[in-house]
Write a protein that holds these residues in place. Structure first.
Motif, short mmCIF file in Angstrom:
data_model
loop_
_atom_site.label_atom_id
_atom_site.label_comp_id
_atom_site.label_asym_id
_atom_site.label_seq_id
_atom_site.Cartn_x
_atom_site.Cartn_y
_atom_site.Cartn_z
N ASN A 62 12.49 16.98 -1.08
CA ASN A 62 13.67 16.22 -1.22
C ASN A 62 14.94 16.96 -1.44
OD1 ASN A 62 15.45 13.69 -1.56
ND2 ASN A 62 15.56 14.72 -3.66
N LYS A 63 14.65 18.36 -2.09
CA LYS A 63 15.82 19.11 -2.22
C LYS A 63 16.22 19.87 -1.01
CE LYS A 63 16.63 18.11 -6.60
NZ LYS A 63 17.80 17.38 -6.84
N LEU A 64 15.12 20.49 -0.23
CA LEU A 64 15.41 20.93 1.00
C LEU A 64 15.91 20.04 2.02
CD1 LEU A 64 14.61 23.36 3.04
CD2 LEU A 64 12.45 22.59 3.48
N GLY A 65 15.39 18.82 2.13
CA GLY A 65 16.13 17.85 3.17
C GLY A 65 17.45 17.78 2.48
N SER A 66 17.84 17.45 1.38
CA SER A 66 19.11 17.20 0.98
C SER A 66 20.35 18.05 1.11
CB SER A 66 19.13 16.59 -0.67
OG SER A 66 18.24 15.55 -0.75
N ILE A 67 19.81 19.44 0.92
CA ILE A 67 20.80 20.46 1.00
C ILE A 67 21.37 20.58 2.50
CG2 ILE A 67 19.11 22.28 1.56
CD1 ILE A 67 20.72 24.30 -0.39
N LEU A 68 20.60 20.25 3.39
CA LEU A 68 21.01 20.35 4.91
C LEU A 68 22.15 19.17 5.08
CD1 LEU A 68 17.68 21.10 6.76
CD2 LEU A 68 19.81 22.70 6.13
N GLY A 69 21.73 18.03 4.41
CA GLY A 69 22.56 16.83 4.42
C GLY A 69 23.93 16.98 3.75
N THR A 70 23.87 17.27 2.57
CA THR A 70 24.98 17.60 1.73
C THR A 70 25.96 18.64 2.31
OG1 THR A 70 23.74 19.18 0.25
CG2 THR A 70 24.11 16.62 -0.30
N THR A 71 25.57 19.87 2.79
CA THR A 71 26.10 21.01 3.44
C THR A 71 26.83 20.34 4.70
OG1 THR A 71 24.59 22.55 2.80
CG2 THR A 71 26.29 23.05 4.59
N THR A 72 26.38 19.46 5.57
CA THR A 72 26.89 18.93 6.78
C THR A 72 28.13 17.97 6.02
OG1 THR A 72 25.01 18.77 7.88
CG2 THR A 72 26.80 17.48 8.72
N SER A 73 27.86 17.09 5.12
CA SER A 73 28.94 16.09 4.58
C SER A 73 30.06 16.88 3.81
CB SER A 73 28.27 15.01 3.70
OG SER A 73 27.67 15.60 2.72
N ALA A 74 29.71 18.01 3.49
CA ALA A 74 30.69 18.91 2.71
C ALA A 74 31.66 19.37 3.54
CB ALA A 74 29.84 19.87 1.65
N VAL A 75 31.28 20.08 4.59
CA VAL A 75 32.06 20.60 5.69
C VAL A 75 33.09 19.37 6.25
CG1 VAL A 75 31.77 21.98 8.05
CG2 VAL A 75 30.48 22.59 5.98
N THR A 76 32.34 18.25 6.65
CA THR A 76 33.26 17.23 7.04
C THR A 76 34.22 16.92 6.38
OG1 THR A 76 31.04 16.51 8.49
CG2 THR A 76 32.98 15.07 8.24
N TYR A 77 33.97 16.61 4.92
CA TYR A 77 35.08 16.18 3.96
C TYR A 77 36.11 17.48 3.83
CZ TYR A 77 33.07 12.18 1.83
OH TYR A 77 32.53 10.97 1.30
N HIS A 78 35.51 18.65 3.95
CA HIS A 78 36.59 19.86 3.73
C HIS A 78 37.70 19.57 4.89
CE1 HIS A 78 38.24 23.63 2.27
NE2 HIS A 78 38.24 24.11 3.56
N ARG A 79 37.09 19.20 6.14
CA ARG A 79 38.26 19.36 7.14
C ARG A 79 39.08 18.36 7.18
NH1 ARG A 79 33.55 20.57 11.97
NH2 ARG A 79 33.31 22.74 11.65
#
Length: 273
Positions: A62-79
């Motif tokens: 679950n952590k492996l899958g989640s880190i890819l998703g949270t990284t994507t959403s974090a970059v989107t939010y940051h922009r």
């Protein structure tokens, strides 16, 4: 040697239908996690349906899958939101250490404690949100300077430890701790929570990977689904704002309390022989 190689690919009992269900859960989890946090509450129960997958292996994958998703959403939010990095980075650093510590204890927990703890956590944060209808509508920071950073670090340590030892609901706990204790609005808290959640996922993986608990094939497929959901969820949240995030959170929490509560109830009634 065969057991190690199996951990690198897919669980041996995984059927195509179950895999599809897990990936759909990953897509939904990525979206939910980006909007309100707590995507693991969708994703982890789906992983626990995979035959032969222990709770610790499910948590690690679950952590492996989640880190890819949270990284994507974090970059989107940051922009789109541009959260302040000093507070966020400090929280993330402390949360990473806390998550590693929690993960080191997770293997000692019996499987039976997972779902009841998740249900209790959901009821608590759901009730807290429902009883505070104006919570997080407008940012009104409660602390400044070192005190602000100190409270942020404390939140990161406690919730990071929780994420390592159990996981589901971490994003929601981060969002509402930042709203209630630091005074951010829901949108600003969600943007910061994604960065911190990336760190907590990484901290747990730093423990789980050397111990061979991750099914890499399943985790990467799950991560791809999370990335799509995370991108769509972050864009939806930033365009709709804090009020939408609060409503979505209450809907998701209510549904999950009903589902997981039923699972716990039926397990308690099941004959033990």
């Amino acid at each position: 040697m065969t057991e190690v190689l199996a951990l690198d690919l897919l669980p041996p009992g995984l059927e195509p239908g179950t895999l599809l269900l897990v990936l759909l859960a990953g897509l939904a989890a990525g979206f939910v996690d980006a909007v309100v946090g707590g995507g693991g509450l969708v994703q982890l129960p789906a992983l626990l349906l995979v035959p032969g997958l222990s709770p610790v292996q499910a948590l690690a994958t679950n952590k492996l899958g989640s880190i890819l998703g949270t990284t994507t959403s974090a970059v989107t939010y940051h922009r789109r939101v541009r959260p302040d990095l000093p507070t966020t980075v400090r929280m993330a650093a402390v949360a990473l250490v806390g998550s590693f510590a929690g993960a080191s204890i997770a293997a000692l927990l019996p499987a039976a404690v997972f779902k009841p703890v998740i249900v209790v956590a959901l009821v608590g944060i759901g009730a807290f949100t429902l009883l505070r209808p104006s919570l997080g509508e407008v940012a009104a920071l409660r602390h400044t300077g070192r005190r602000h950073h100190g409270v942020a670090a404390g939140i990161g340590a406690v919730i990071g430890f929780y994420d390592g030892i159990l996981g589901p609901g971490t994003g929601s706990f981060l969002v509402f701790a930042m709203v209630s204790l630091l005074g951010y609005d829901f949108l600003g808290a969600s943007a910061r929570a994604k960065v911190v959640n990336c760190a907590t996922n990484l901290g747990a993986l730093l423990f789980f990977v050397p111990h061979g608990s991750v099914f890499w094939g399943l985790g990467l497929l799950l991560g791809a689904a999370n990335m799509v959901g995370g991108y769509l969820g972050a864009r939806t949240a930033t365009s709709r704002g804090s009020r939408f995030i609060r409503v979505a959170f209450l809907v998701v929490v209510t549904a999950l309390i009903a589902r997981l509560g039923w699972d716990v109830w039926t397990e308690e009634l099941r004959p033990r022989w």
